[in-house]
Design a protein around this motif. Sequence first.
Motif, PDB file in Angstrom:
ATOM      1  N   UNK A  71       0.790  -1.232   0.000  1.00  0.00           N
ATOM      2  CA  UNK A  71       0.000   0.000   0.000  1.00  0.00           C
ATOM      3  C   UNK A  71       0.822   1.281   0.000  1.00  0.00           C
ATOM      4  N   UNK A  72       2.117   1.172  -0.246  1.00  0.00           N
ATOM      5  CA  UNK A  72       2.965   2.369  -0.267  1.00  0.00           C
ATOM      6  C   UNK A  72       3.080   2.964  -1.658  1.00  0.00           C
ATOM      7  N   UNK A  73       3.680   4.138  -1.743  1.00  0.00           N
ATOM      8  CA  UNK A  73       3.874   4.812  -3.023  1.00  0.00           C
ATOM      9  C   UNK A  73       5.369   4.972  -3.305  1.00  0.00           C
ATOM     10  N   UNK A  74       5.698   5.090  -4.585  1.00  0.00           N
ATOM     11  CA  UNK A  74       7.106   5.227  -4.973  1.00  0.00           C
ATOM     12  C   UNK A  74       7.366   6.652  -5.455  1.00  0.00           C
ATOM     13  N   UNK A  75       8.280   7.349  -4.755  1.00  0.00           N
ATOM     14  CA  UNK A  75       8.708   8.683  -5.146  1.00  0.00           C
ATOM     15  C   UNK A  75      10.048   8.564  -5.842  1.00  0.00           C
ATOM     16  N   UNK A  76      10.170   9.185  -7.013  1.00  0.00           N
ATOM     17  CA  UNK A  76      11.470   9.205  -7.677  1.00  0.00           C
ATOM     18  C   UNK A  76      12.023  10.629  -7.647  1.00  0.00           C
ATOM     19  N   UNK A  77      13.202  10.777  -7.062  1.00  0.00           N
ATOM     20  CA  UNK A  77      13.922  12.047  -7.124  1.00  0.00           C
ATOM     21  C   UNK A  77      14.539  12.111  -8.524  1.00  0.00           C
ATOM     22  N   UNK A  78      14.037  13.028  -9.338  1.00  0.00           N
ATOM     23  CA  UNK A  78      14.447  13.091 -10.741  1.00  0.00           C
ATOM     24  C   UNK A  78      15.629  14.007 -10.996  1.00  0.00           C
ATOM     25  N   UNK A  79      16.430  14.266  -9.964  1.00  0.00           N
ATOM     26  CA  UNK A  79      17.583  15.163 -10.116  1.00  0.00           C
ATOM     27  C   UNK A  79      18.507  14.694 -11.234  1.00  0.00           C
ATOM     28  N   UNK A  80      18.532  13.384 -11.469  1.00  0.00           N
ATOM     29  CA  UNK A  80      19.469  12.841 -12.458  1.00  0.00           C
ATOM     30  C   UNK A  80      18.794  12.395 -13.749  1.00  0.00           C
ATOM     31  N   UNK A  81      17.673  13.020 -14.037  1.00  0.00           N
ATOM     32  CA  UNK A  81      16.888  12.661 -15.224  1.00  0.00           C
ATOM     33  C   UNK A  81      17.686  12.876 -16.516  1.00  0.00           C
ATOM     34  N   UNK A  82      18.737  13.675 -16.437  1.00  0.00           N
ATOM     35  CA  UNK A  82      19.486  13.975 -17.665  1.00  0.00           C
ATOM     36  C   UNK A  82      20.092  12.723 -18.300  1.00  0.00           C
ATOM     37  N   UNK A  83      20.181  11.656 -17.529  1.00  0.00           N
ATOM     38  CA  UNK A  83      20.749  10.425 -18.085  1.00  0.00           C
ATOM     39  C   UNK A  83      19.753   9.639 -18.926  1.00  0.00           C
ATOM     40  N   UNK A  84      18.469   9.865 -18.720  1.00  0.00           N
ATOM     41  CA  UNK A  84      17.508   8.896 -19.276  1.00  0.00           C
ATOM     42  C   UNK A  84      16.341   9.495 -20.062  1.00  0.00           C
ATOM     43  N   UNK A  85      16.489  10.715 -20.565  1.00  0.00           N
ATOM     44  CA  UNK A  85      15.401  11.284 -21.369  1.00  0.00           C
ATOM     45  C   UNK A  85      15.194  10.458 -22.639  1.00  0.00           C
TER      46      UNK A  85
END
Lengths: 443, 485
Positions: free
Chosen positions: B242-256
Amino acid sequence: MLYLPHTSEDIASMLQVVGVDDLDGLFSIVPEDCRCKGDLNLPEQLSEWELNDHMEALSHSMAVSPEYRVFAGAGSYEHFIPASVSYLLGRSEFVTSYTPYQPEMSQGTLQAIYEYQTLAARLLGMEIATASHYDGATALAESLLMAIRVTRRKKVATSSLIHPLYRQVVKTYFEPTGYEVVELGYLKNGVTDLAELDDMDDLAAVAVQSPNFFGCIENLQAVGEKAHDKEALFIASFTEALAYGLLKNPGSQGGDIACGEGQSLGIPRSFGGPALGMLASTKKFMRSLPGRLVGQTKDLDGKRGFVLTLATREQHIRREKATSNICTNNSLCALAAAMYMASVGGTGIRELARLNHDKAEYLKKELKKAGFTITFDSPTFNEFVVEFPDGFEATYERLLEKKIVPGISLAPYYPELANHYLLCVTETMSRDDMDALVREVKS
Amino acid sequence: MKESVGTTGLILNESLLWEKGKKGRCGFSLPRRDVESCPLDQELTGKGPDFPDLSEVDVVRHYTRLSQWNFGVDTGMYPLGSCTMKYSPKTNGRQASLPGFATAHPLLPASLSQGALKMMFELEQYLAEITGMDATTLQPAAGAHGELTGILLIYAFHKKKGAQRSKIIVPDTAHGTNPASVALCGYRPVLVRSNKQGILSVEAVAEVMDEDTAGIMVTNPNTLGLFEENSQKIAEIVHAKGGLVYCDGANMNAVMGIVQMGKIGVDVMHLNLHKTFSTPHGGGGPGSGPVCVKSELEPFLPVPRVIEENGRYVLAEDYPESVGKVAAFHGSFGVMIKAYSYIRTMGPKNLKKASQLAVLNANYIKERLKGTLHLAYDRPCMHECVFSDEHQKAGKVTTLDMAKRLMDYGFHPPTVYFPLVVDGAIMVEPTETESKEEIDQFIEAFKAIVNEARQDPDRLHDAPKRCKVKRLDEVAAARKPCLAG
């Protein structure tokens, strides 16, 4: 592509060093079922010139001066910004640097922010100021949380004449904390009803905005005394920092914390952001402050220099026990404010603030003469509340067509104030502009 | 090695603002007074602030000199790990300063602000597409502010379910902002350790995940520059309880264009427009930290929201389950324009290419420097790679010494001593906008420094020598703080 410098030879030789065959091969550690199938569904790229056309078309649909005369303030003010400030602020050494973690290579930003902290503290009459926050609303929320930490009490009193949107931000920040916010009502003359404080106990802070949301100047001295009688901190909030060019500052009236919006100090309105959250306090609370601080020190040769300091308050050291989760300030906005304060100067800011006040008084007087009611009789700065007759909505729409925005309706924020509008005048409005507004609302 | 770009340059001395000027000067053109003076009651007026009086020339020279003591991306390579110091295209700044945008009042009626609302509406959609999520709020003003907003959404979600939870899982590689954001919302962060490969194991998460845990906060790619390969399985475990997943997207530059987080189990994430989407960092801000969510969290997003009605854009307030507001107005609008312009001029193919080249640059540095510096995790990295000073310790040279010496070679140092899981970490993120020549020079500089560390360690201990100031005493600054002049 303009910003991607790699030639195909570069890519080939670099791939060889890395030991993979192609660019896709770089992502071998990303499991196959995590990878996108196909391209992102985004518009195809525009050339720089196509982008110019596209953005100019979008921007032309916005109602801005000089085409429009916008008599709206409410936390976002039109002030002249000298070309020198915009020019200096565009220097890319300031614009394209990061948070000054490596001080020897960031002395420009660091000295400039130290100077901002000093000028901000002087403007507000406080001993110290932080390197800035996101906006006036979050600066207020952080100040209230700080008072709760300092006093170890769990309830704060806030004036209902603090900007309504700021109060919403406070409510949002407080929702999961269990801390309580009590609102103080207002009196017939448009200032906070301090008598309501008499029956309240265990307050961490009393927060009052001056000039308040109605533009009225509050008796901060009285607020400070009442707050201190209850051993609560007195937080003086503001949305129009320029007012303290003329008015008594929060520090001289017992303020423990002064916080608010500094957009008036050389920052374009930009549809509300980026903005400048200002937060200042007495030295006593230095180690409880949220956010970045710059301090003076010496280098190996004994030469003056500046560094980020008191980091043990902060999240990168203290993690969940930090005084806030803040990682940045709004550095460039603070820099703009420092440049602006330096340009206007001590003599200039006083004259400029006077001019703002006098212009608003002129419009107030002319509207009164034209038969409209000025709702609150307390002295005001820049902004004031007018009651227009029933059915003014149609007049409002007609004025919009004439390219005049006659203030902001108060009804969404204060349902008891139907037909009441908050009008704002700064140094950018000429007498002709104001006369035109009066003529149009009358007809 | 080619001649290094590091030099003392033309650096002039400059005093503090209030050590300059003369009473009566002014650098501001005061507007004409066309109304009568109307003095305020003296009870209300103060003395006015004690600002120096300066001429325009005084001010211009002051800040021009100060700017020359600063190093920016426009000056040279700035490989600060986890900060994505990519080049900020100049056209983006031009668009943000168009008068229609720069001078617009935030409370204009929607009919008079269609351009701004349309831009925001489209940007929200672009970011949702890039992340594979359903909806976006642009209100948060920075990454940490986005985190706070995201955790507030998680809080609201559990509150609505009627069973609030008390903890959130945070890995040991997380930025300090993660546990701090969690604590601001009254949750207790539960630390999980990354495994020997530098990533989270399914077992470690399974061990701590329970029905009192509101969710997990994962930075992906993580701060070691590694992809969290088990993220889908971890999401399943968290969701099952029943939990949720938060993604810190600070490093999104690797995976656009390579990974859409929404498709691999993420429920809520923030992006840093000032990292991935090229808006300049401004010496520490202003940034912008939009939050993207899956549809189950959409009702809780901050208000007002921009919606489209018959081709017109309006600001809608009527979301009774909304968490409220996290900024007075709409967030960092000026920053949004720059990110919007970036996305429009890049297009989908170049965004993906940018990520590929960012990862190529990082892996190239990793390969070419791993014989010189100790590499913390010898496996393929994403947009950044993490070394340490392990090989230099014996010679009494530290990460800090090498970082300071890099300045003399004309480079901004990498991030140092973070992530905390690597002792003496040196975290290098070149970004895609550095050319091979620039990177080769950086590599050569680092090799030369490591050589100096062996032969003449004092040269490093005394560095930097070519900046405006020598090494600064940070301990003294904190011990006896002087925060205002």
